[in-house]
Write a protein that holds these residues in place. Structure first.
Motif, short mmCIF file in Angstrom:
data_model
loop_
_atom_site.label_atom_id
_atom_site.label_comp_id
_atom_site.label_asym_id
_atom_site.label_seq_id
_atom_site.Cartn_x
_atom_site.Cartn_y
_atom_site.Cartn_z
N SER A 1 0.82 -1.21 0.00
CA SER A 1 0.00 0.00 0.00
C SER A 1 0.86 1.26 0.00
N THR A 2 2.00 1.22 0.67
CA THR A 2 2.91 2.36 0.63
C THR A 2 3.43 2.59 -0.78
N LEU A 3 3.79 1.50 -1.47
CA LEU A 3 4.25 1.62 -2.85
C LEU A 3 3.10 2.08 -3.75
N PHE A 4 1.91 1.56 -3.50
CA PHE A 4 0.73 1.97 -4.27
C PHE A 4 0.52 3.48 -4.13
N ASN A 5 0.60 3.98 -2.91
CA ASN A 5 0.44 5.42 -2.69
C ASN A 5 1.55 6.22 -3.36
N ALA B 1 9.65 2.15 -1.04
CA ALA B 1 8.37 2.81 -1.26
C ALA B 1 8.26 4.06 -0.40
N LEU B 2 8.99 4.08 0.72
CA LEU B 2 8.91 5.22 1.64
C LEU B 2 9.66 6.43 1.10
N THR B 3 10.86 6.21 0.55
CA THR B 3 11.68 7.34 0.09
C THR B 3 11.61 7.55 -1.43
N GLY B 4 11.20 6.53 -2.16
CA GLY B 4 11.13 6.63 -3.62
C GLY B 4 12.36 6.12 -4.33
N ASP B 5 13.40 5.70 -3.59
CA ASP B 5 14.61 5.17 -4.22
C ASP B 5 14.27 3.94 -5.06
N GLY B 6 14.78 3.89 -6.29
CA GLY B 6 14.60 2.73 -7.15
C GLY B 6 13.26 2.63 -7.85
N VAL B 7 12.33 3.56 -7.59
CA VAL B 7 11.01 3.48 -8.19
C VAL B 7 11.06 3.78 -9.69
N ALA B 8 11.88 4.75 -10.09
CA ALA B 8 11.94 5.13 -11.52
C ALA B 8 12.36 3.96 -12.41
N PRO B 9 13.42 3.19 -12.08
CA PRO B 9 13.76 2.03 -12.91
C PRO B 9 12.66 0.99 -12.96
N LEU B 10 11.94 0.82 -11.85
CA LEU B 10 10.82 -0.13 -11.83
C LEU B 10 9.74 0.28 -12.81
N LEU B 11 9.36 1.55 -12.79
CA LEU B 11 8.34 2.04 -13.72
C LEU B 11 8.80 1.90 -15.16
N VAL C 1 -2.23 5.06 -13.39
CA VAL C 1 -0.86 5.55 -13.26
C VAL C 1 -0.31 5.79 -14.66
N GLU C 2 0.40 6.91 -14.83
CA GLU C 2 1.05 7.18 -16.10
C GLU C 2 2.51 6.76 -16.03
N LEU C 3 2.90 5.90 -16.97
CA LEU C 3 4.26 5.39 -17.00
C LEU C 3 5.15 6.29 -17.85
N PRO C 4 6.47 6.14 -17.74
CA PRO C 4 7.37 6.88 -18.62
C PRO C 4 7.03 6.59 -20.08
N GLU D 1 9.70 -9.25 -9.53
CA GLU D 1 9.97 -9.26 -8.09
C GLU D 1 10.53 -7.90 -7.68
N VAL D 2 9.94 -7.33 -6.63
CA VAL D 2 10.33 -6.01 -6.14
C VAL D 2 10.80 -6.16 -4.70
N TRP D 3 12.05 -5.79 -4.46
CA TRP D 3 12.61 -5.87 -3.11
C TRP D 3 12.41 -4.53 -2.42
N ASN D 4 11.40 -4.47 -1.58
CA ASN D 4 11.03 -3.21 -0.91
C ASN D 4 11.73 -3.06 0.44
N LYS D 5 11.64 -1.85 0.97
CA LYS D 5 12.16 -1.48 2.29
C LYS D 5 13.69 -1.50 2.34
N ILE D 6 14.34 -1.13 1.23
CA ILE D 6 15.80 -1.06 1.27
C ILE D 6 16.27 0.09 2.16
N ASP D 7 15.36 1.01 2.50
CA ASP D 7 15.72 2.10 3.41
C ASP D 7 16.04 1.60 4.81
#
Length: 450
Positions: free
Chosen positions: A223-227, A359-369, A251-254, A329-335
């Motif tokens: 849900s954090t990533l969804f938000n 998902a909390l800080t946004g790190d790594g989200v751009a490559p995933l999208l 959601v709009e992708l690149p 596969e998405v490895w979340n909570k790397i923060d």
């Protein structure tokens, strides 16, 4: 004034040393420690605001059919229940109706096994009508086999004619019949929900927006990533089963492609089969998704075991969790990792996954999208057209059925660059053949020429 929370005791039966297995499945036992399972169950209890007074792992060398635990352990736990004024004992194991009844008698407290506890949480979390229907159905299927209780009203009712009457119907039979009637009614209501969801999916397919579904172990951060991806405000807390009802957002992708992102209920180990069946209407959003994101809490000490539990649940739904062309596969909570480890993960991320993110800080989200966009456009063709202004019907259909990447209107007509979903490729060829500026080309070739 709010009442005081129920005082609860959590017990984790450890059957790992028993000869011949534990009933949980040998694979699960080798992957999870008893202490880890206990901590998770305490978290489940706290998710419904229980006051957990104590918790412990109880070694069970020889499970008893009547009580699961041996007589000495039953007496020992009963003393602790009386001394600490415990009103609820949670046993993190599947209890038979007889075991549940006997333990309630011995301890003079309400007993919940793992299934009962999960049902209590689901009942509290459900907000939509669909969610409540699914929870009630699962709860009734669970209760139907548990009418062998110590309730005094379950004596035989009077029946037949005359004063003495015949054997009649026992109260327990009447209760079971009423439960079955309610189950039948709920199944009909959920069938209607399934039809409605099917109609919604059919309507969404008319507009070419792929569906991306988020799945994962409860509290993995879905849900954090969804938000983060949708700027939504879905409930997201450090709490097991914080989200129950499914949510869908655009959601709009690149590159401009729009997708529908679906957040679903979290999975958990030993998820009861009838719970999966009850929530099938909701989980069909996952089954029909173009891409499934498997969100893992990579900081959790038992992340591998959690991933196995999610894979098993997906298998039960007919989805191959190991199909990397369909599941990312998405490895979340790397923060939550130490800085060096977090940076190494980000540096080693490769095309195709797994994708480390926070998902909390946004790190790594751009490559995933970018990866989601790459996969969804890989098999789509790009075409350039010049339409006459008079053909408004075709123009409207192209906007509904394809992605319009570019548009330029001048005296020669309406110049479009469109990206075509595979299912509409033949129809576009038929309807637009006379308007094509160039031949249809694969996505990469077309992009190089744009």
């Amino acid at each position: 004034m709010a009442s005081d929370p129920v005082r609860a005791l959590v017990l984790e039966p450890d059957l790992t040393h028993r000869k011949g297995g534990s009933g949980r499945g040998e694979a699960a036992l080798t992957e999870r420690s008893a202490e880890g399972r206990l901590a998770e169950t305490v978290g489940l209890a706290e998710a419904i605001a229980l006051d957990v007074i104590g918790s412990s792992v109880v070694r069970v060398a020889d499970p008893k059919p009547a009580t699961l635990f041996g007589s000495g352990k039953v007496e020992e736990i009963g003393l602790a229940v009386r001394v600490d004024d415990i009103g609820l004992v949670i046993v993190d194991h599947a209890l038979t109706p007889i075991q549940q009844r006997n333990l309630e008698k011995a301890w003079n407290a309400k007993i919940l096994d793992r299934t009962g506890l999960i049902l209590e949480i689901f009942g509290e979390r459900a907000r939509t009508r669909e969610g409540r229907l699914q929870v009630e159905l699962a709860h009734l299927n669970y209760q139907k086999s548990r009418l062998v209780r110590s309730w005094t009203h379950l004596e035989r009712q009077r029946g037949g004619f005359g004063f003495l009457g015949g054997p009649g119907e026992t109260q327990i039979e009447a209760d079971r019949r009423l439960i079955q009637e309610r189950i039948t009614r709920l199944e009909k209501d959920l069938l209607q929900v399934k039809r409605t969801r099917g109609l919604h999916r059919k309507a969404r397919k008319k507009v070419p927006r792929p569906v991306v579904a988020l799945v994962g172990y409860t509290n993995a951060g879905k849900s954090t990533l969804f938000n983060r991806l949708t700027d939504a405000s879905v409930m997201a807390e450090d709490l097991l089963f914080a989200t129950l009802d499914p949510t869908l957002r655009r959601v709009e992708l690149p590159g401009g492609m729009e997708v529908v992102l679906s957040d679903t209920v979290g999975f958990i180990s030993d998820l009861p089969t009838h719970l999966i069946a009850a929530f099938r209407a909701t989980l069909e959003e996952v089954i029909s998704a173009d891409i499934v994101l498997h969100i893992r809490d990579i900081s959790h000490p038992e992340t591998e075991a959690q991933a196995t539990d999610v894979a098993d649940t997906l298998d039960a739904l007919g989805i191959d969790a190991r199909d990397t062309s369909h599941v990312i596969e998405v490895w979340n909570k790397i923060d939550l990792l130490v800085p060096d480890q977090r940076q190494r993960m980000l540096d080693r991320a490769e095309e195709g996954g797994p994708y480390p993110v926070s998902a909390l800080t946004g790190d790594g989200v751009a490559p995933l999208l970018a990866e989601i966009a790459r996969r969804l456009t890989a098999n789509r063709q790009v075409l350039r057209l010049t339409l006459p202004p008079s053909d408004g019907a075709l123009l409207a259909w192209l906007y509904r059925s394809c992605e319009v990447l570019e548009r330029d209107d001048d005296e020669d007509g309406i110049h479009l660059t469109i990206r075509i979903p595979p299912k509409y490729a033949d129809e576009v060829r038929q309807r637009c053949a006379i308007y094509v500026d160039g031949r249809m080309r694969p996505q990469k070739d077309a992009e190089r020429s744009l």
